[in-house]
Design a protein around this motif. Structure first.
Motif, PDB file in Angstrom:
ATOM      1  N   VAL A  15      53.849  34.742  23.600  1.00 21.26           N
ATOM      2  CA  VAL A  15      53.897  35.889  22.686  1.00 21.26           C
ATOM      3  C   VAL A  15      54.659  35.508  21.419  1.00 21.26           C
ATOM      4  N   ALA A  16      55.810  34.818  21.622  1.00 22.13           N
ATOM      5  CA  ALA A  16      56.628  34.429  20.467  1.00 22.13           C
ATOM      6  C   ALA A  16      55.833  33.528  19.530  1.00 22.13           C
ATOM      7  N   ALA A  17      55.091  32.606  20.109  1.00 22.26           N
ATOM      8  CA  ALA A  17      54.302  31.681  19.288  1.00 22.26           C
ATOM      9  C   ALA A  17      53.224  32.443  18.524  1.00 22.26           C
ATOM     10  N   ALA A  18      52.590  33.395  19.211  1.00 21.58           N
ATOM     11  CA  ALA A  18      51.534  34.166  18.566  1.00 21.58           C
ATOM     12  C   ALA A  18      52.106  34.963  17.395  1.00 21.58           C
ATOM     13  N   LEU A  19      53.346  35.441  17.579  1.00 20.78           N
ATOM     14  CA  LEU A  19      53.965  36.226  16.506  1.00 20.78           C
ATOM     15  C   LEU A  19      54.342  35.329  15.330  1.00 20.78           C
ATOM     16  N   ALA A  20      54.818  34.127  15.637  1.00 14.55           N
ATOM     17  CA  ALA A  20      55.359  33.271  14.581  1.00 14.55           C
ATOM     18  C   ALA A  20      54.261  32.636  13.726  1.00 14.55           C
ATOM     19  N   LEU A  21      53.150  32.305  14.338  1.00 13.83           N
ATOM     20  CA  LEU A  21      52.118  31.560  13.605  1.00 13.83           C
ATOM     21  C   LEU A  21      51.571  32.264  12.366  1.00 13.83           C
ATOM     22  N   PRO A  22      51.060  33.512  12.546  1.00 10.25           N
ATOM     23  CA  PRO A  22      50.501  34.172  11.359  1.00 10.25           C
ATOM     24  C   PRO A  22      51.572  34.397  10.305  1.00 10.25           C
ATOM     25  N   ALA A  23      52.851  34.597  10.739  1.00  7.69           N
ATOM     26  CA  ALA A  23      53.912  34.812   9.768  1.00  7.69           C
ATOM     27  C   ALA A  23      54.011  33.605   8.855  1.00  7.69           C
ATOM     28  N   ARG A  24      53.933  32.418   9.471  1.00 12.32           N
ATOM     29  CA  ARG A  24      54.059  31.213   8.660  1.00 12.32           C
ATOM     30  C   ARG A  24      52.840  31.050   7.741  1.00 12.32           C
ATOM     31  N   ALA A  25      51.676  31.450   8.260  1.00 15.07           N
ATOM     32  CA  ALA A  25      50.470  31.359   7.444  1.00 15.07           C
ATOM     33  C   ALA A  25      50.623  32.236   6.199  1.00 15.07           C
ATOM     34  N   ALA A  26      51.208  33.445   6.392  1.00 17.73           N
ATOM     35  CA  ALA A  26      51.361  34.361   5.264  1.00 17.73           C
ATOM     36  C   ALA A  26      52.322  33.779   4.234  1.00 17.73           C
ATOM     37  N   GLU A  27      53.417  33.156   4.726  1.00 19.46           N
ATOM     38  CA  GLU A  27      54.407  32.623   3.791  1.00 19.46           C
ATOM     39  C   GLU A  27      53.835  31.481   2.958  1.00 19.46           C
ATOM     40  N   SER A  28      52.975  30.696   3.569  1.00 18.22           N
ATOM     41  CA  SER A  28      52.462  29.557   2.820  1.00 18.22           C
ATOM     42  C   SER A  28      51.418  29.990   1.786  1.00 18.22           C
ATOM     43  N   GLY A  29      51.127  31.304   1.728  1.00 14.81           N
ATOM     44  CA  GLY A  29      50.350  31.801   0.609  1.00 14.81           C
ATOM     45  C   GLY A  29      48.850  31.815   0.829  1.00 14.81           C
ATOM     46  N   GLY A  30      48.380  32.620   1.751  1.00 15.00           N
ATOM     47  CA  GLY A  30      46.949  32.812   1.921  1.00 15.00           C
ATOM     48  C   GLY A  30      46.411  33.530   0.695  1.00 15.00           C
ATOM     49  N   ASP A  31      45.133  33.396   0.420  1.00 14.82           N
ATOM     50  CA  ASP A  31      44.569  33.975  -0.792  1.00 14.82           C
ATOM     51  C   ASP A  31      43.730  35.199  -0.480  1.00 14.82           C
ATOM     52  N   ARG A 154      50.399  49.159  -5.935  1.00 11.15           N
ATOM     53  CA  ARG A 154      49.974  47.799  -5.610  1.00 11.15           C
ATOM     54  C   ARG A 154      50.566  47.385  -4.270  1.00 11.15           C
ATOM     55  N   THR A 155      49.693  47.256  -3.291  1.00 16.06           N
ATOM     56  CA  THR A 155      50.151  46.763  -2.000  1.00 16.06           C
ATOM     57  C   THR A 155      49.247  45.618  -1.598  1.00 16.06           C
ATOM     58  N   TYR A 156      49.653  44.890  -0.618  1.00 17.19           N
ATOM     59  CA  TYR A 156      48.797  43.832  -0.100  1.00 17.19           C
ATOM     60  C   TYR A 156      49.039  43.768   1.392  1.00 17.19           C
ATOM     61  N   GLU A 157      48.114  43.140   2.094  1.00 15.71           N
ATOM     62  CA  GLU A 157      48.225  43.003   3.540  1.00 15.71           C
ATOM     63  C   GLU A 157      49.310  42.004   3.883  1.00 15.71           C
ATOM     64  N   ARG A 158      50.276  42.416   4.668  1.00 17.37           N
ATOM     65  CA  ARG A 158      51.255  41.433   5.129  1.00 17.37           C
ATOM     66  C   ARG A 158      50.783  40.796   6.432  1.00 17.37           C
ATOM     67  N   GLY A 159      49.783  41.425   7.044  1.00 14.94           N
ATOM     68  CA  GLY A 159      49.174  40.807   8.221  1.00 14.94           C
ATOM     69  C   GLY A 159      50.008  40.946   9.481  1.00 14.94           C
ATOM     70  N   PHE A 160      49.406  40.601  10.608  1.00 17.46           N
ATOM     71  CA  PHE A 160      50.094  40.593  11.885  1.00 17.46           C
ATOM     72  C   PHE A 160      51.131  39.473  11.878  1.00 17.46           C
ATOM     73  N   PRO A 161      52.349  39.581  12.381  1.00 16.86           N
ATOM     74  CA  PRO A 161      52.835  40.765  13.080  1.00 16.86           C
ATOM     75  C   PRO A 161      53.598  41.707  12.177  1.00 16.86           C
ATOM     76  N   TRP A 162      53.603  41.419  10.860  1.00 18.03           N
ATOM     77  CA  TRP A 162      54.497  42.185   9.990  1.00 18.03           C
ATOM     78  C   TRP A 162      54.215  43.669  10.029  1.00 18.03           C
ATOM     79  N   PHE A 163      52.924  44.033  10.128  1.00 15.77           N
ATOM     80  CA  PHE A 163      52.663  45.465  10.034  1.00 15.77           C
ATOM     81  C   PHE A 163      53.273  46.232  11.208  1.00 15.77           C
ATOM     82  N   ILE A 164      53.543  45.522  12.310  1.00 18.24           N
ATOM     83  CA  ILE A 164      54.197  46.193  13.444  1.00 18.24           C
ATOM     84  C   ILE A 164      55.677  46.419  13.123  1.00 18.24           C
TER      85      ILE A 164
END
Ligand code: HEC
Length: 294
Positions: A15-31, A154-164
């Motif tokens: 679970v921890a890994a699943a939570l951490a992965l997308p967070a890192r993807a968001a930080e690295s700047g998805g478009d 102006r908002t943008y998607e922060r994505g999972f898991p941030w929206f939780i």
């Protein structure tokens, strides 16, 4: 027994890994919205107990007034709001003096003519352009949008898991994060990028082509206090933070009152829940103590 513990530990790690992965993807700047994801900023007004920093709001107003106001209106804000509690904290005298520096269109007078007079505290901020078309013509075809509600618009998607997490922390800072990002996001277009006429390359603006020329430069706005020393760094980054905070306040001038009421309501509900629990215990006590009489 050990098997179960191991299984539980494994599950937790997964679970921890699943939570951490997308967070890192968001930080690295998805478009995802056509511009890079704005970096998060730690704002004084974040969270259920966040408050506006009065000095920051005053600086942000100065940046708006000296730089942005020539292109962007703030039509939902009246001068007197600058003296409202929870805001930049101007005195009524300061607000009057400030309003008087502006020319406001009024009328018609007895002759049926519109006329200009000095602003009053109750006036809204005057528009920089007489109408949308004039605004567009002066800015290469794109009218600068009104900034009153920009920080909420102006908002943008922060994505999972941030929206939780965001639901619990009352995260509402995508607007100011985005404004800060756009103001600091001007850079040279990558080689081979087809820049249309009048366009400027911006890392965070959706599509990267923005009609607004880079508005801020280091040292542009004077932050010197009465002692002659700058009260905050006179940098693009600091100007952008301050004006974003100011626009956040402009979009929700009653934020501090709202959070205070929310907190009181929360405490009230906790106390009420406690009382209800003890009343319940008391009412049902005879049945627990003497089940045979039930
Ligand atoms: C020379 C005129 C000009 C100045 C000065 C200026 N802007 Fe703009 N701004 C524009 C124009 C034109 C647009 C519309 C850009 C577009 O849609 O491509 C814009 C758009 C914006 C947007 C919206 C971006 C979006 O997502 O649609 C924000 C936020 C903004 N400006 C903030 C500011 C702030 C804050 C300042 C002061 C530091 C400022 N601007 C100064 C002309 C200006």
């Amino acid at each position: 027994m050990w098997n179960k513990t191991l299984a539980a530990a494994g599950l937790l790690t997964a679970v921890a890994a699943a939570l951490a992965l997308p967070a890192r993807a968001a930080e690295s700047g998805g478009d995802s919205h056509g511009g890079a994801v704005p970096p998060p900023i730690s704002w004084s007004f974040a969270g259920p107990f966040g408050t506006f920093d009065q000095q920051q709001l005053q600086r942000g107003f100065k940046v708006y007034r000296e730089v942005c106001a020539s292109c962007h209106g703030l039509k939902f804000l009246a001068f007197r709001n600058l003296a409202d509690p929870g805001g930049p904290g101007f005195s009524e005298g300061q607000v009057k003096a400030l309003a008087a520096e502006y020319k406001v269109k009024d009328g018609p007078n007895d002759q049926g003519e519109m006329f200009e007079r000095p602003g009053r505290a109750a006036d809204r901020f005057p528009e920089p352009f007489p109408n949308e078309q004039a605004a567009a013509v002066a800015n290469g075809g794109k009218a600068p949008p009104d900034l009153s509600l920009m920080a909420k618009a102006r908002t943008y998607e922060r994505g999972f898991p941030w929206f939780i997490f965001d639901a619990f922390t009352q995260f509402a800072e995508t607007g100011p994060n985005y404004i800060h990002a756009v103001l600091t996001g001007y850079e040279a277009a990558p080689a081979g990028f087809q820049m249309p006429d009048g366009g400027n390359y911006n890392r965070y603006f959706p599509g990267h082509v923005i009609a607004m020329p880079k508005p801020l430069n280091d040292g542009q706005v004077d932050y010197k206090g009465p002692d002659g020393k700058p009260q905050a760094p006179e940098t693009i980054d600091q100007y952008s933070k301050d004006v974003s905070a100011f626009l956040m306040w402009a979009a929700e001038p009653k934020m501090m009152a709202r959070k205070e009421i929310g907190f009181k309501a929360f405490i009230f509900l906790i106390v009420l829940a406690g009382l209800v629990y003890f009343v319940k215990k008391k009412v049902w006590a005879p049945l627990h103590d003497h089940p045979e009489t039930a």
